[in-house]
Design a protein around this motif. Structure first.
Motif, mmCIF file in Angstrom:
data_model
loop_
_atom_site.group_PDB
_atom_site.id
_atom_site.type_symbol
_atom_site.label_atom_id
_atom_site.label_comp_id
_atom_site.label_asym_id
_atom_site.label_seq_id
_atom_site.Cartn_x
_atom_site.Cartn_y
_atom_site.Cartn_z
ATOM 1 N N THR A 1 0.635 1.242 1.561
ATOM 2 C CA THR A 1 0.801 0.486 0.328
ATOM 3 C C THR A 1 -0.273 -0.594 0.229
ATOM 4 O O THR A 1 -0.858 -1.000 1.236
ATOM 5 C CB THR A 1 2.183 -0.190 0.268
ATOM 6 O OG1 THR A 1 2.254 -1.203 1.281
ATOM 7 C CG2 THR A 1 3.298 0.824 0.471
ATOM 8 N N GLY B 1 0.364 -3.613 -0.444
ATOM 9 C CA GLY B 1 0.936 -4.760 0.251
ATOM 10 C C GLY B 1 0.700 -4.722 1.746
ATOM 11 O O GLY B 1 0.348 -5.749 2.355
ATOM 12 N N ASP B 2 0.876 -3.555 2.363
ATOM 13 C CA ASP B 2 0.650 -3.451 3.813
ATOM 14 C C ASP B 2 -0.825 -3.599 4.153
ATOM 15 O O ASP B 2 -1.174 -4.171 5.192
ATOM 16 C CB ASP B 2 1.188 -2.116 4.334
ATOM 17 C CG ASP B 2 2.695 -2.117 4.493
ATOM 18 O OD1 ASP B 2 3.274 -3.203 4.671
ATOM 19 O OD2 ASP B 2 3.312 -1.033 4.435
ATOM 20 N N ARG C 1 0.563 1.986 -5.018
ATOM 21 C CA ARG C 1 0.844 0.713 -5.665
ATOM 22 C C ARG C 1 2.303 0.290 -5.486
ATOM 23 O O ARG C 1 2.663 -0.848 -5.798
ATOM 24 C CB ARG C 1 0.540 0.805 -7.162
ATOM 25 C CG ARG C 1 -0.928 1.097 -7.503
ATOM 26 C CD ARG C 1 -1.108 1.194 -9.004
ATOM 27 N NE ARG C 1 -2.467 1.579 -9.373
ATOM 28 C CZ ARG C 1 -3.472 0.731 -9.552
ATOM 29 N NH1 ARG C 1 -3.245 -0.567 -9.403
ATOM 30 N NH2 ARG C 1 -4.673 1.159 -9.884
ATOM 31 N N LEU C 2 3.155 1.196 -5.002
ATOM 32 C CA LEU C 2 4.584 0.922 -4.872
ATOM 33 C C LEU C 2 4.893 0.240 -3.539
ATOM 34 O O LEU C 2 4.015 0.071 -2.690
ATOM 35 C CB LEU C 2 5.371 2.221 -5.022
ATOM 36 C CG LEU C 2 5.141 2.986 -6.336
ATOM 37 C CD1 LEU C 2 6.007 4.234 -6.394
ATOM 38 C CD2 LEU C 2 5.411 2.092 -7.546
ATOM 39 N N ASP C 3 6.154 -0.113 -3.346
ATOM 40 C CA ASP C 3 6.556 -0.828 -2.131
ATOM 41 C C ASP C 3 6.662 0.080 -0.920
ATOM 42 O O ASP C 3 6.646 -0.391 0.220
ATOM 43 C CB ASP C 3 7.896 -1.540 -2.357
ATOM 44 C CG ASP C 3 7.787 -2.670 -3.380
ATOM 45 O OD1 ASP C 3 6.678 -3.209 -3.534
ATOM 46 O OD2 ASP C 3 8.809 -2.981 -4.022
ATOM 47 N N SER C 4 6.797 1.376 -1.153
ATOM 48 C CA SER C 4 6.889 2.347 -0.059
ATOM 49 C C SER C 4 5.941 3.499 -0.355
ATOM 50 O O SER C 4 5.981 4.082 -1.452
ATOM 51 C CB SER C 4 8.327 2.861 0.087
ATOM 52 O OG SER C 4 8.420 3.814 1.125
#
Length: 324
Positions: A140, A142-143, A247-250
């Protein structure tokens, strides 16, 4: 391979940029430059070596007889910051970068009676690569940010079942466009901060390092990853793994995308940067003609074949299901 720590280089880059821009705060009465010397080559971020060398080869074959400086246009590859510095110092009239001139840089040139131009020629995907032994092929946004900020330092921090240990991050050059893009566009101006992050000096060395290091992750321009054996531009080099980004959380295979041309075009791939030709030539010589050539149909076709996205792209994107 010993990696370079680049924390100090980022600060140095910012300082040099401010220093060079300030050099033009006072107008000069006369223009101080050697036109012939600066017109003999262009400067470019080293990550563009594959595509620009091919562009230059065709350009010289097609237009060489019409160039005022026959056989003199050459390429010099360096970091993005170094290329811009040469442009600001009148040491070259053409630089290829992934950013426009800043307001201060443009002002510095205009106060010396120049008229700089910014010409977009292509869109490039910033690719994330891992070793073939790494079973995890999706991440992701975020990661990835957590890795760059030093919040995730072990593979198990991102993938709980991973046995690979520390995340060994490698960039192409401390002052490259890749590092700047990560700081400006991914981290929103926050500095990269992790003891596990280093840099080599060339893009090819990133691929070599990731090939040899099971726990490594590399960040590189996607034009380095096109497999020349595949004329359809739908595979990457087979000796490394290109990570899909979600682009998603997972992240999973369905919501993660690699930097293929189609995904750059439709916006599915998130890390896209524009390649610019920055032209400051006071006359129309070989540097200006080469920059224009890169935007002409023949130059844009070379960009397309190199798996980048031309700025004049008019693509038909089709979804297909591959049955293995």
């Amino acid at each position: 391979m010993k990696l370079l720590s680049f924390d100090k280089y980022i600060g140095l880059t910012l300082f040099l940029g401010l220093l060079l821009a300030s050099c033009g705060d006072k107008p000069k009465k006369g223009l101080d430059y050697d036109y012939e010397a600066a017109a003999g080559f262009f400067a470019a971020d080293e990550s563009f070596y594959p595509i620009l060398d091919e562009e230059l080869e065709v350009f010289l074959k097609v237009f060489n007889r019409n160039l005022p400086h026959k056989d003199t246009l050459q390429a010099r590859y360096m970091s993005e910051q170094e290329a811009i510095e040469m442009l600001l110092k009148n040491q070259t009239w053409l630089a290829f970068t992934t950013r426009r001139l800043t307001e201060n840089e443009r002002k510095a040139l205009e106060l010396r009676s120049f008229s700089p131009r910014e010409m977009p020629i292509a869109y490039d995907g910033l690719a994330i690569i891992v070793n073939r032994q790494n079973p995890d092929s999706c991440i992701t946004i975020g990661d990835f940010k957590r890795i760059l900020k030093g919040e995730a330092t072990k593979w198990s921090d991102v993938y709980p079942n991973s046995k690979l240990g520390d995340i060994d991050v490698v960039f192409d050059n401390p002052q490259s466009s890749t590092v700047r893009f990560c700081v400006d566009s991914i981290l929103d101006g926050q500095l990269i901060n992790s003891e596990n992050i280093g840099a080599v000096l060339k893009s090819a060395e990133v691929v070599d390092y990731v090939e040899r290091t099971p726990n490594a992750i590399g960040i590189i321009g996607s034009n380095w990853l096109n497999d020349k054996r595949d004329t359809t531009n739908v595979t990457f080099k087979r000796d490394i793994r290109v990570v899909g980004v979600s682009r998603l959380d997972s992240a999973n295979a369905r919501n993660s995308f690699q930097p293929y041309q189609g995904y750059l075009y439709n916006g599915n791939y998130p890390f896209v940067r524009t390649i610019y030709a920055l032209v400051n030539e006071p006359r129309t010589g070989a540097p200006t003609r080469f920059a224009n050539f890169c935007r002409l149909p023949q130059g844009q076709q070379i960009i397309f074949r190199a798996a980048l996205l031309p700025v004049t792209a008019n693509l038909n994107v089709r979804e297909v299901n591959v049955v293995k």
